[in-house]
Design a protein around this motif. Sequence first.
Motif, short mmCIF file in Angstrom:
data_model
loop_
_atom_site.label_atom_id
_atom_site.label_comp_id
_atom_site.label_asym_id
_atom_site.label_seq_id
_atom_site.Cartn_x
_atom_site.Cartn_y
_atom_site.Cartn_z
N ASP A 57 -5.58 22.09 -35.62
CA ASP A 57 -6.41 21.49 -34.56
C ASP A 57 -6.58 22.43 -33.37
OD1 ASP A 57 -6.66 19.18 -36.02
OD2 ASP A 57 -5.08 18.09 -34.95
N LYS A 58 -7.82 22.58 -32.95
CA LYS A 58 -8.14 23.30 -31.71
C LYS A 58 -8.78 22.31 -30.75
CE LYS A 58 -8.74 27.74 -34.04
NZ LYS A 58 -9.66 28.85 -34.38
N VAL A 59 -8.15 22.13 -29.59
CA VAL A 59 -8.57 21.12 -28.61
C VAL A 59 -9.07 21.82 -27.35
CG1 VAL A 59 -7.83 19.11 -27.26
CG2 VAL A 59 -6.84 19.53 -29.53
N SER A 60 -10.24 21.42 -26.88
CA SER A 60 -10.84 22.03 -25.69
C SER A 60 -10.00 21.74 -24.45
CB SER A 60 -12.25 21.49 -25.48
OG SER A 60 -13.09 21.83 -26.56
N ALA A 61 -10.19 22.55 -23.43
CA ALA A 61 -9.49 22.38 -22.15
C ALA A 61 -9.71 20.98 -21.61
CB ALA A 61 -9.98 23.41 -21.14
N GLY A 62 -8.61 20.34 -21.18
CA GLY A 62 -8.69 19.02 -20.56
C GLY A 62 -8.93 17.86 -21.49
N ALA A 63 -9.07 18.12 -22.79
CA ALA A 63 -9.38 17.07 -23.76
C ALA A 63 -8.14 16.71 -24.57
CB ALA A 63 -10.51 17.51 -24.67
N GLY A 64 -8.28 15.67 -25.41
CA GLY A 64 -7.16 15.29 -26.25
C GLY A 64 -7.37 13.98 -26.98
N PHE A 65 -6.32 13.56 -27.66
CA PHE A 65 -6.33 12.33 -28.45
C PHE A 65 -5.86 11.18 -27.57
CE2 PHE A 65 -5.61 15.88 -31.30
CZ PHE A 65 -6.42 15.61 -32.39
N SER A 66 -6.73 10.22 -27.32
CA SER A 66 -6.35 9.07 -26.49
C SER A 66 -5.34 8.20 -27.24
CB SER A 66 -7.59 8.25 -26.12
OG SER A 66 -8.26 7.81 -27.28
N THR A 67 -4.78 7.21 -26.57
CA THR A 67 -3.70 6.40 -27.13
C THR A 67 -4.11 5.75 -28.45
OG1 THR A 67 -2.86 5.96 -24.91
CG2 THR A 67 -2.11 4.51 -26.68
N HIS A 68 -3.29 5.96 -29.47
CA HIS A 68 -3.53 5.40 -30.80
C HIS A 68 -2.19 5.15 -31.47
CE1 HIS A 68 -3.21 9.77 -31.23
NE2 HIS A 68 -2.81 9.55 -32.48
N GLY A 69 -2.18 4.41 -32.56
CA GLY A 69 -0.93 4.00 -33.17
C GLY A 69 -0.64 4.62 -34.51
N HIS A 70 0.65 4.68 -34.84
CA HIS A 70 1.14 5.12 -36.15
C HIS A 70 2.31 4.23 -36.55
CE1 HIS A 70 -1.12 8.92 -36.19
NE2 HIS A 70 -0.74 9.09 -34.93
N SER A 71 2.53 4.11 -37.84
CA SER A 71 3.74 3.46 -38.35
C SER A 71 4.13 4.11 -39.66
CB SER A 71 3.53 1.95 -38.54
OG SER A 71 2.51 1.70 -39.50
N ASN A 72 5.44 4.12 -39.94
CA ASN A 72 5.97 4.62 -41.21
C ASN A 72 5.40 5.99 -41.59
OD1 ASN A 72 7.64 2.34 -41.76
ND2 ASN A 72 5.79 1.20 -42.28
N MET A 73 5.53 6.90 -40.66
CA MET A 73 5.12 8.29 -40.90
C MET A 73 5.98 9.22 -40.04
SD MET A 73 3.08 9.97 -42.87
CE MET A 73 1.81 8.78 -43.34
N GLU A 74 6.37 10.35 -40.60
CA GLU A 74 7.07 11.40 -39.86
C GLU A 74 6.02 12.41 -39.44
OE1 GLU A 74 10.92 11.21 -39.69
OE2 GLU A 74 9.88 9.28 -39.89
N ILE A 92 4.49 13.75 -42.88
CA ILE A 92 5.32 13.61 -44.07
C ILE A 92 5.68 12.14 -44.22
CG2 ILE A 92 7.56 14.16 -45.11
CD1 ILE A 92 7.35 16.94 -43.89
N GLN A 93 5.44 11.60 -45.42
CA GLN A 93 5.75 10.19 -45.67
C GLN A 93 7.26 10.00 -45.73
OE1 GLN A 93 3.38 10.07 -49.26
NE2 GLN A 93 1.83 8.79 -48.28
N PRO A 94 7.81 9.01 -45.03
CA PRO A 94 9.26 8.79 -45.02
C PRO A 94 9.74 8.09 -46.29
CG PRO A 94 8.19 7.11 -43.71
CD PRO A 94 7.10 8.05 -44.16
N ASN A 95 11.04 8.19 -46.55
CA ASN A 95 11.63 7.44 -47.66
C ASN A 95 12.34 6.18 -47.20
OD1 ASN A 95 13.89 8.57 -46.47
ND2 ASN A 95 14.45 9.86 -48.21
N VAL A 96 12.22 5.89 -45.90
CA VAL A 96 12.75 4.66 -45.31
C VAL A 96 11.66 4.03 -44.47
CG1 VAL A 96 14.49 3.64 -43.79
CG2 VAL A 96 15.10 5.59 -45.24
N GLN A 97 11.36 2.77 -44.71
CA GLN A 97 10.31 2.08 -43.99
C GLN A 97 10.86 1.37 -42.75
OE1 GLN A 97 6.77 2.08 -45.30
NE2 GLN A 97 7.89 3.83 -46.13
N GLY A 98 10.02 1.21 -41.74
CA GLY A 98 10.40 0.47 -40.54
C GLY A 98 11.43 1.22 -39.71
#
Length: 231
Positions: free
Chosen positions: A46-63, A119-125
Amino acid sequence: MITTRMANERGSANFGWLNSQHSFSFGQYYDPAHMGVSALRVINDDKVSAGAGFSTHGHSNMEIISFVTQGEMIHKDSEGNEQRLPAGEFQLMSAGRGIMHSEYNASATEPLHFLQIWIQPNVQGGQPKYQQKRFARREGLSPVITPDGQNGTLSIKQDAQLSELYLTERRAVDVSLASARRYYVHVISGSLEVNGVALSAGDGATIKDEAQLQLTKHSEHAVHALFFDLP
């Protein structure tokens, strides 16, 4: 057997503020022939421009591993972590049962360049967890992420290991491999030979059914790469 994934074959997405290259299927890019390797699901360059970025978002069960190669990132999450991630440091976020976070370029004038790895985890939650560390730059292969966090490494919820490869001299590193395991190499910079197969920056290779691996510097410039040992 060594199967290459060359940089110019990757999927891509360009949103103006973000230019991303996908080693595996991600977002609107889908290729059933490239869905990841074992538990390794995502490598986004990923190449991100100056002052920019990924706004608040969610993840679960992922490393989720972030590694900045140029610039500095600002990370904030719903667990109260607010950190700067400069070039050369590893961040590992275990999303667990669920976490919200944002990632922004810390600079108003310079670009941010980083690798986003899932990377997918081997333990959930479980409770979300955040880890960050800079490791000393050593010649050869050095573990940075392991299942049990041994020897000061970051700990991941998977039977997987990530090592950093540096080759600054004209030399080779020999690695013994297990037949039941899968391996992946991603080149960050420089030119590397993997059992005689040439790889350059952005290239990757899946390795299976090989007893030995020789990683050899292939040019006068230093090599920097990531080496994944996967279930």
